[in-house]
Design a protein around this motif. Structure first.
Motif, PDB file in Angstrom:
ATOM      1  N   MET A   1       0.842  -1.187   0.000  1.00 14.34           N
ATOM      2  CA  MET A   1       0.000   0.000   0.000  1.00 14.34           C
ATOM      3  C   MET A   1       0.885   1.248   0.000  1.00 14.34           C
ATOM      4  N   THR A   2       0.544   2.259  -0.817  1.00 17.96           N
ATOM      5  CA  THR A   2       1.323   3.486  -0.922  1.00 17.96           C
ATOM      6  C   THR A   2       1.165   4.346   0.322  1.00 17.96           C
ATOM      7  N   MET A   3       2.297   4.858   0.809  1.00 17.43           N
ATOM      8  CA  MET A   3       2.259   5.745   1.967  1.00 17.43           C
ATOM      9  C   MET A   3       1.675   7.102   1.575  1.00 17.43           C
ATOM     10  N   LYS A   4       0.952   7.697   2.499  1.00 17.39           N
ATOM     11  CA  LYS A   4       0.454   9.049   2.315  1.00 17.39           C
ATOM     12  C   LYS A   4       1.437   9.991   2.996  1.00 17.39           C
ATOM     13  N   VAL A   5       2.066  10.851   2.193  1.00 21.17           N
ATOM     14  CA  VAL A   5       3.159  11.697   2.678  1.00 21.17           C
ATOM     15  C   VAL A   5       2.733  13.164   2.714  1.00 21.17           C
ATOM     16  N   ALA A   6       2.943  13.818   3.838  1.00 20.16           N
ATOM     17  CA  ALA A   6       2.724  15.257   3.972  1.00 20.16           C
ATOM     18  C   ALA A   6       4.058  15.969   3.862  1.00 20.16           C
ATOM     19  N   VAL A   7       4.141  16.968   2.989  1.00 18.00           N
ATOM     20  CA  VAL A   7       5.354  17.771   2.850  1.00 18.00           C
ATOM     21  C   VAL A   7       5.186  19.028   3.697  1.00 18.00           C
ATOM     22  N   ILE A   8       6.191  19.310   4.527  1.00 19.14           N
ATOM     23  CA  ILE A   8       6.147  20.447   5.453  1.00 19.14           C
ATOM     24  C   ILE A   8       7.270  21.424   5.124  1.00 19.14           C
ATOM     25  N   THR A   9       6.935  22.713   5.061  1.00 19.24           N
ATOM     26  CA  THR A   9       7.953  23.754   4.960  1.00 19.24           C
ATOM     27  C   THR A   9       7.638  24.829   5.991  1.00 19.24           C
ATOM     28  N   ASP A  10       8.478  25.862   6.048  1.00 23.58           N
ATOM     29  CA  ASP A  10       8.289  26.915   7.058  1.00 23.58           C
ATOM     30  C   ASP A  10       8.236  28.282   6.383  1.00 23.58           C
ATOM     31  N   SER A  11       7.977  29.307   7.186  1.00 22.98           N
ATOM     32  CA  SER A  11       7.824  30.654   6.630  1.00 22.98           C
ATOM     33  C   SER A  11       9.127  31.200   6.064  1.00 22.98           C
ATOM     34  N   GLY A  12      10.256  30.578   6.404  1.00 23.50           N
ATOM     35  CA  GLY A  12      11.532  30.981   5.820  1.00 23.50           C
ATOM     36  C   GLY A  12      11.609  30.712   4.332  1.00 23.50           C
ATOM     37  N   SER A  13      10.661  29.928   3.815  1.00 24.58           N
ATOM     38  CA  SER A  13      10.610  29.637   2.378  1.00 24.58           C
ATOM     39  C   SER A  13       9.874  30.715   1.594  1.00 24.58           C
ATOM     40  N   ASP A  14       9.305  31.705   2.298  1.00 18.55           N
ATOM     41  CA  ASP A  14       8.508  32.769   1.671  1.00 18.55           C
ATOM     42  C   ASP A  14       7.155  32.261   1.179  1.00 18.55           C
ATOM     43  N   ILE A  15       6.700  31.127   1.699  1.00 20.34           N
ATOM     44  CA  ILE A  15       5.470  30.517   1.209  1.00 20.34           C
ATOM     45  C   ILE A  15       4.246  31.377   1.506  1.00 20.34           C
ATOM     46  N   TYR A  16       4.280  32.141   2.594  1.00 15.17           N
ATOM     47  CA  TYR A  16       3.142  33.001   2.922  1.00 15.17           C
ATOM     48  C   TYR A  16       3.040  34.167   1.943  1.00 15.17           C
ATOM     49  N   THR A  17       4.164  34.809   1.664  1.00 13.42           N
ATOM     50  CA  THR A  17       4.159  35.938   0.732  1.00 13.42           C
ATOM     51  C   THR A  17       3.838  35.485  -0.686  1.00 13.42           C
ATOM     52  N   GLN A  18       4.383  34.344  -1.092  1.00 13.49           N
ATOM     53  CA  GLN A  18       4.132  33.823  -2.435  1.00 13.49           C
ATOM     54  C   GLN A  18       2.722  33.223  -2.560  1.00 13.49           C
ATOM     55  N   ASN A  19       2.064  33.043  -1.409  1.00 17.22           N
ATOM     56  CA  ASN A  19       0.676  32.571  -1.369  1.00 17.22           C
ATOM     57  C   ASN A  19       0.500  31.246  -2.111  1.00 17.22           C
ATOM     58  N   VAL A  20       1.369  30.308  -1.802  1.00 16.15           N
ATOM     59  CA  VAL A  20       1.332  28.991  -2.445  1.00 16.15           C
ATOM     60  C   VAL A  20       0.409  28.052  -1.660  1.00 16.15           C
ATOM     61  N   HIS A  21      -0.497  27.414  -2.375  1.00 17.47           N
ATOM     62  CA  HIS A  21      -1.397  26.437  -1.761  1.00 17.47           C
ATOM     63  C   HIS A  21      -1.432  25.191  -2.633  1.00 17.47           C
ATOM     64  N   LEU A  22      -0.967  24.097  -2.093  1.00 15.87           N
ATOM     65  CA  LEU A  22      -1.021  22.808  -2.786  1.00 15.87           C
ATOM     66  C   LEU A  22      -1.549  21.766  -1.812  1.00 15.87           C
ATOM     67  N   GLU A  23      -2.420  20.904  -2.279  1.00 17.55           N
ATOM     68  CA  GLU A  23      -2.899  19.835  -1.414  1.00 17.55           C
ATOM     69  C   GLU A  23      -1.717  18.955  -1.004  1.00 17.55           C
TER      70      GLU A  23
END
Length: 287
Positions: A1-23
């Motif tokens: 069975m395939t594992m379900k993997v969650a990818v985690i990053t932090d605000s140091g990646s600029d993800i909030y400013t870049q407004n990136v949303h991926l499931e």
């Protein structure tokens, strides 16, 4: 069975400013600390508001994401059926975020793996997004790590503080070094890469921003930066100088996508206002 993997990053990646949303891509904020006030980077305070506080003379510090918030997120992810946490966070040499996430995953009985991006900002974000896309395509953890690490080895981040005052305040350099640098009108060209183990290290000392820009451009050329790379130009409340560097990069690398943004708070709080920087990364192979 395939594992379900969650990818985690932090605000140091600029993800909030870049407004990136991926499931399947999740984010946690660093803490910005102003005396007895604690803000969540990107959630309860913006980068611009952070730099306003520095402008007003506040001596800000930063800290890793709140442990309780991470525990709550991982508990929810487990409830959603995730089996593994895959972390793509700020360079481990700059923060203990990676070890904190690993400990939280262990408390929730979740598998944990990571790549150490030896970077910050858009390089970090590109790796996190790429990891998410690769997992969605069915690639194994080992293959995702191999591809990400290949790109990490072909990347570099440069930061140029306007002066050494804020670095002295934050304890990154000694008062004597700051005074000497100011007396000689020297600007340190700082680097973060695999070569430095993800630490901030001196690459060169220059007297003008123009000379620092020349050195960065030549380094990028020596690394054969091309259309398969991504360049980021960033600044701390000095858009004019940032734009000058942006124009120089466009002129020298016309085939390369270039992103212009604010330097993330977790670095800008230590470099101070007026800092500019540039980074590149060879894109992760997705096919």
């Amino acid at each position: 069975m395939t594992m379900k993997v969650a990818v985690i990053t932090d605000s140091g990646s600029d993800i909030y400013t870049q407004n990136v949303h991926l499931e399947g891509l999740f984010r946690v904020p660093f803490q910005v600390i102003d005396g007895d006030k604690v803000y969540l980077d990107g959630e309860t305070i913006t980068i611009d508001q952070t730099y306003r506080l520095i402008y007003d003379g506040r001596n800000l510090t930063t800290s890793l994401p709140p442990i309780g918030m991470v525990d709550e997120l991982f508990e929810n992810l487990k409830a959603q059926g995730y089996d593994m946490i895959f972390a793509v966070v700020i360079a481990s040499a700059l923060s203990s975020t990676l070890s904190a996430l690993a400990a939280s995953a262990q408390r929730q009985d979740l598998l944990f793996d990571f790549v150490d991006c030896h970077a910050i900002m858009i390089n970090e974000l590109h790796l996190a997004i790429s990891a998410r896309k690769l997992f969605d395509k069915g690639f194994s953890v080992e293959e995702v790590k191999r591809r990400c690490n290949k790109s990490i080895k072909d990347s570099m981040t440069f930061v140029i503080p306007k002066d050494l005052k804020q670095l002295q305040k934050s304890g990154r350099i000694t008062p004597m070094a700051a005074a000497l640098g100011g007396f000689l009108n020297l600007k340190p060209l700082l680097k973060i890469s695999v070569e430095t183990g993800g630490k901030v290290d001196a690459f060169e000392k220059v007297r003008t921003m123009g000379k620092a820009f020349e050195i960065m451009v030549q380094y990028f050329k020596d690394q054969n930066v091309d259309k398969d790379c991504l360049i980021t130009v960033a600044h701390v409340w000095d858009a004019q100088t940032g734009r000058q560097l942006m124009d120089i990069m466009k002129e020298n690398f016309p085939q390369t996508e270039i992103i212009f943004t604010d330097l993330v708070s977790v670095i800008g709080c230590h470099t101070g206002l007026g800092a500019v920087g540039a980074q590149y990364i060879r894109r992760v192979e997705l096919d």
